[in-house]
Motif scaffolding. Sequence first.
Motif, PDB file in Angstrom:
ATOM      1  N   LEU A   1      17.511  30.408  10.448  1.00  0.00           N
ATOM      2  CA  LEU A   1      17.536  30.893  11.767  1.00  0.00           C
ATOM      3  C   LEU A   1      18.742  31.071  12.310  1.00  0.00           C
ATOM      4  O   LEU A   1      19.095  32.155  13.012  1.00  0.00           O
ATOM      5  CB  LEU A   1      16.614  30.028  12.876  1.00  0.00           C
ATOM      6  N   ARG A   2      19.675  30.268  12.523  1.00  0.00           N
ATOM      7  CA  ARG A   2      21.101  30.518  13.111  1.00  0.00           C
ATOM      8  C   ARG A   2      21.638  31.527  12.298  1.00  0.00           C
ATOM      9  O   ARG A   2      22.403  32.353  13.035  1.00  0.00           O
ATOM     10  CB  ARG A   2      21.808  29.241  12.928  1.00  0.00           C
ATOM     11  N   SER A   3      21.698  31.797  10.956  1.00  0.00           N
ATOM     12  CA  SER A   3      22.206  32.648  10.228  1.00  0.00           C
ATOM     13  C   SER A   3      21.708  34.178  10.449  1.00  0.00           C
ATOM     14  O   SER A   3      22.458  35.191  10.656  1.00  0.00           O
ATOM     15  CB  SER A   3      22.096  32.541   8.677  1.00  0.00           C
ATOM     16  N   ALA A   4      20.227  34.129  10.464  1.00  0.00           N
ATOM     17  CA  ALA A   4      19.574  35.461  10.666  1.00  0.00           C
ATOM     18  C   ALA A   4      19.790  35.952  12.196  1.00  0.00           C
ATOM     19  O   ALA A   4      19.975  36.971  12.404  1.00  0.00           O
ATOM     20  CB  ALA A   4      18.139  35.470  10.200  1.00  0.00           C
ATOM     21  N   ALA A   5      19.809  35.083  13.089  1.00  0.00           N
ATOM     22  CA  ALA A   5      19.884  35.140  14.663  1.00  0.00           C
ATOM     23  C   ALA A   5      18.785  35.998  15.040  1.00  0.00           C
ATOM     24  O   ALA A   5      18.880  36.831  15.903  1.00  0.00           O
ATOM     25  CB  ALA A   5      21.149  35.689  14.986  1.00  0.00           C
ATOM     26  N   ARG A   6      17.443  35.990  14.279  1.00  0.00           N
ATOM     27  CA  ARG A   6      16.506  36.923  14.778  1.00  0.00           C
ATOM     28  C   ARG A   6      15.253  36.137  14.576  1.00  0.00           C
ATOM     29  O   ARG A   6      14.995  35.310  13.829  1.00  0.00           O
ATOM     30  CB  ARG A   6      16.252  38.152  14.117  1.00  0.00           C
ATOM     31  N   PHE A   7      14.250  36.746  15.427  1.00  0.00           N
ATOM     32  CA  PHE A   7      12.787  35.935  15.294  1.00  0.00           C
ATOM     33  C   PHE A   7      12.363  36.387  13.824  1.00  0.00           C
ATOM     34  O   PHE A   7      12.393  37.788  13.362  1.00  0.00           O
ATOM     35  CB  PHE A   7      11.854  36.293  16.210  1.00  0.00           C
ATOM     36  N   PRO A   8      11.922  35.730  12.910  1.00  0.00           N
ATOM     37  CA  PRO A   8      11.493  36.016  11.611  1.00  0.00           C
ATOM     38  C   PRO A   8      10.258  36.454  11.421  1.00  0.00           C
ATOM     39  O   PRO A   8       9.418  36.490  12.412  1.00  0.00           O
ATOM     40  CB  PRO A   8      11.645  34.659  10.688  1.00  0.00           C
ATOM     41  N   ALA A   9      10.122  37.216  10.354  1.00  0.00           N
ATOM     42  CA  ALA A   9       8.548  37.858  10.093  1.00  0.00           C
ATOM     43  C   ALA A   9       7.763  36.683   9.083  1.00  0.00           C
ATOM     44  O   ALA A   9       8.342  35.716   8.473  1.00  0.00           O
ATOM     45  CB  ALA A   9       8.884  39.070   9.017  1.00  0.00           C
ATOM     46  N   PRO A  10       6.572  36.984   8.971  1.00  0.00           N
ATOM     47  CA  PRO A  10       5.838  36.081   8.188  1.00  0.00           C
ATOM     48  C   PRO A  10       6.223  35.788   6.865  1.00  0.00           C
ATOM     49  O   PRO A  10       6.598  36.992   6.283  1.00  0.00           O
ATOM     50  CB  PRO A  10       4.323  36.524   8.461  1.00  0.00           C
ATOM     51  N   THR A  11       6.129  34.726   6.216  1.00  0.00           N
ATOM     52  CA  THR A  11       6.421  34.689   4.809  1.00  0.00           C
ATOM     53  C   THR A  11       5.235  33.883   4.227  1.00  0.00           C
ATOM     54  O   THR A  11       4.359  33.122   4.951  1.00  0.00           O
ATOM     55  CB  THR A  11       7.660  34.122   4.598  1.00  0.00           C
TER      56      THR A  11
ATOM     57  N   ASP B   1      13.216  40.744  16.907  1.00  0.00           N
ATOM     58  CA  ASP B   1      14.125  40.683  17.850  1.00  0.00           C
ATOM     59  C   ASP B   1      15.352  39.718  17.763  1.00  0.00           C
ATOM     60  O   ASP B   1      15.049  38.680  17.040  1.00  0.00           O
ATOM     61  CB  ASP B   1      13.514  40.402  19.265  1.00  0.00           C
ATOM     62  N   GLU B   2      16.487  39.929  18.333  1.00  0.00           N
ATOM     63  CA  GLU B   2      17.755  39.132  18.186  1.00  0.00           C
ATOM     64  C   GLU B   2      17.575  37.718  19.134  1.00  0.00           C
ATOM     65  O   GLU B   2      16.776  38.043  20.043  1.00  0.00           O
ATOM     66  CB  GLU B   2      18.866  39.934  18.524  1.00  0.00           C
ATOM     67  N   LEU B   3      17.870  36.850  18.731  1.00  0.00           N
ATOM     68  CA  LEU B   3      17.721  35.481  19.570  1.00  0.00           C
ATOM     69  C   LEU B   3      19.029  35.559  20.242  1.00  0.00           C
ATOM     70  O   LEU B   3      20.109  36.077  20.184  1.00  0.00           O
ATOM     71  CB  LEU B   3      17.988  34.330  18.586  1.00  0.00           C
ATOM     72  N   THR B   4      18.840  35.102  21.738  1.00  0.00           N
ATOM     73  CA  THR B   4      19.900  35.126  22.755  1.00  0.00           C
ATOM     74  C   THR B   4      20.956  33.858  22.565  1.00  0.00           C
ATOM     75  O   THR B   4      20.511  33.006  21.464  1.00  0.00           O
ATOM     76  CB  THR B   4      19.162  34.763  24.014  1.00  0.00           C
ATOM     77  N   ALA B   5      21.802  33.889  23.021  1.00  0.00           N
ATOM     78  CA  ALA B   5      22.835  32.829  22.799  1.00  0.00           C
ATOM     79  C   ALA B   5      22.158  31.631  23.237  1.00  0.00           C
ATOM     80  O   ALA B   5      22.490  30.627  22.710  1.00  0.00           O
ATOM     81  CB  ALA B   5      24.055  33.282  23.788  1.00  0.00           C
ATOM     82  N   ASP B   6      21.415  31.402  24.159  1.00  0.00           N
ATOM     83  CA  ASP B   6      20.751  30.368  24.518  1.00  0.00           C
ATOM     84  C   ASP B   6      20.030  29.774  23.773  1.00  0.00           C
ATOM     85  O   ASP B   6      19.958  28.398  23.390  1.00  0.00           O
ATOM     86  CB  ASP B   6      19.974  30.413  26.028  1.00  0.00           C
ATOM     87  N   GLU B   7      19.246  30.670  22.857  1.00  0.00           N
ATOM     88  CA  GLU B   7      18.315  30.197  22.001  1.00  0.00           C
ATOM     89  C   GLU B   7      19.021  29.814  20.770  1.00  0.00           C
ATOM     90  O   GLU B   7      18.657  28.607  19.985  1.00  0.00           O
ATOM     91  CB  GLU B   7      17.297  31.392  21.624  1.00  0.00           C
ATOM     92  N   LEU B   8      20.169  30.199  20.471  1.00  0.00           N
ATOM     93  CA  LEU B   8      20.996  29.722  19.171  1.00  0.00           C
ATOM     94  C   LEU B   8      21.472  28.458  19.466  1.00  0.00           C
ATOM     95  O   LEU B   8      21.614  27.776  18.635  1.00  0.00           O
ATOM     96  CB  LEU B   8      21.995  30.952  18.873  1.00  0.00           C
ATOM     97  N   ASP B   9      22.064  28.519  21.020  1.00  0.00           N
ATOM     98  CA  ASP B   9      22.689  27.051  21.088  1.00  0.00           C
ATOM     99  C   ASP B   9      21.584  25.927  20.991  1.00  0.00           C
ATOM    100  O   ASP B   9      21.793  24.789  20.438  1.00  0.00           O
ATOM    101  CB  ASP B   9      23.046  27.123  22.628  1.00  0.00           C
ATOM    102  N   GLY B  10      20.133  26.137  21.255  1.00  0.00           N
ATOM    103  CA  GLY B  10      19.282  25.094  21.253  1.00  0.00           C
ATOM    104  C   GLY B  10      19.015  24.900  19.732  1.00  0.00           C
ATOM    105  O   GLY B  10      19.022  23.825  19.316  1.00  0.00           O
ATOM    106  N   VAL B  11      18.927  25.819  18.663  1.00  0.00           N
ATOM    107  CA  VAL B  11      19.190  25.668  17.397  1.00  0.00           C
ATOM    108  C   VAL B  11      20.043  24.871  16.756  1.00  0.00           C
ATOM    109  O   VAL B  11      20.012  24.073  16.220  1.00  0.00           O
ATOM    110  CB  VAL B  11      18.865  26.768  16.564  1.00  0.00           C
TER     111      VAL B  11
END
Length: 255
Positions: free
Chosen positions: A234-244, A190-200
């Motif tokens: 995380l800021r560049s992808a702007a999405r919740f990541p998958a397992p790696t 899922d895409e991160l919200t503006a608020d979540e990106l601001d936190g990062v």
Amino acid sequence: MKEPDLVTAELTLTGRVTTASNATFLGSIDDAVVVYKPIAGEHPLWDFPDGTLAHREVAAYLVSEALGWDVVPQTWLRDGPMGQGMVQLWQDQDPDQTAVDLVDSDDVPEIGWKHVLEGRDEKERLVTLIHEDSLALRRMAVFDVVVNNADRKGDHILAMSGGRRHGVDHGLTFHSEPKLRTILWGWLGDELTADELDGVDRVSAGLQGELGRTLGDLLTAEEIASLAARCAQLRSAARFPAPTGQMPAMPWPLF
């Protein structure tokens, strides 16, 4: 009432958490109820350096503060009856709330919850692991990605009154290699919200200043560099990541 000096006032032990994998005690500092985890009581791990878990817990609190979301209760280092350790303010959960649950697969709620995985219990019944779909838990999931949390179990999420959620037990964080193990996979992709990106962004900025200097006393330079890289990715992808990586994506046990 005068606030106690949480760093220098006497820390008195009142009990022990016997289910914890490392030495964990309940205590009090004047009227403040606290959790105390002495470094001397940390058991060696194959993938984390010895004697560093308390420092990682404090580092996790500092990153939580930089994010601005109150994910981690106040946590600090200080001396105690068993030497230096991590001390954290005790949190009283709301017994009528739950943020994570294991339910019969026929009873999964349709609204307000995220499906994580299905399996079978000891009686071979089909069950589903779910967690709530809430702002507080989304923020905790972002926090876990940032700090590379290798141990987000269900019992490490405290359901507080008013919908607040606290995360605890952050000793297995900040490894320089991918270690994310969590039950909070409900927003995967899922895409991160503006608020979540601001936190990062606040964490990234802080690493260039006071946050970075303070973390330098708690983590290695490599671990801090990896933290900065995770924030940038995380800021560049702007999405919740998958397992790696090669490690399991879920902690065990789940609770």
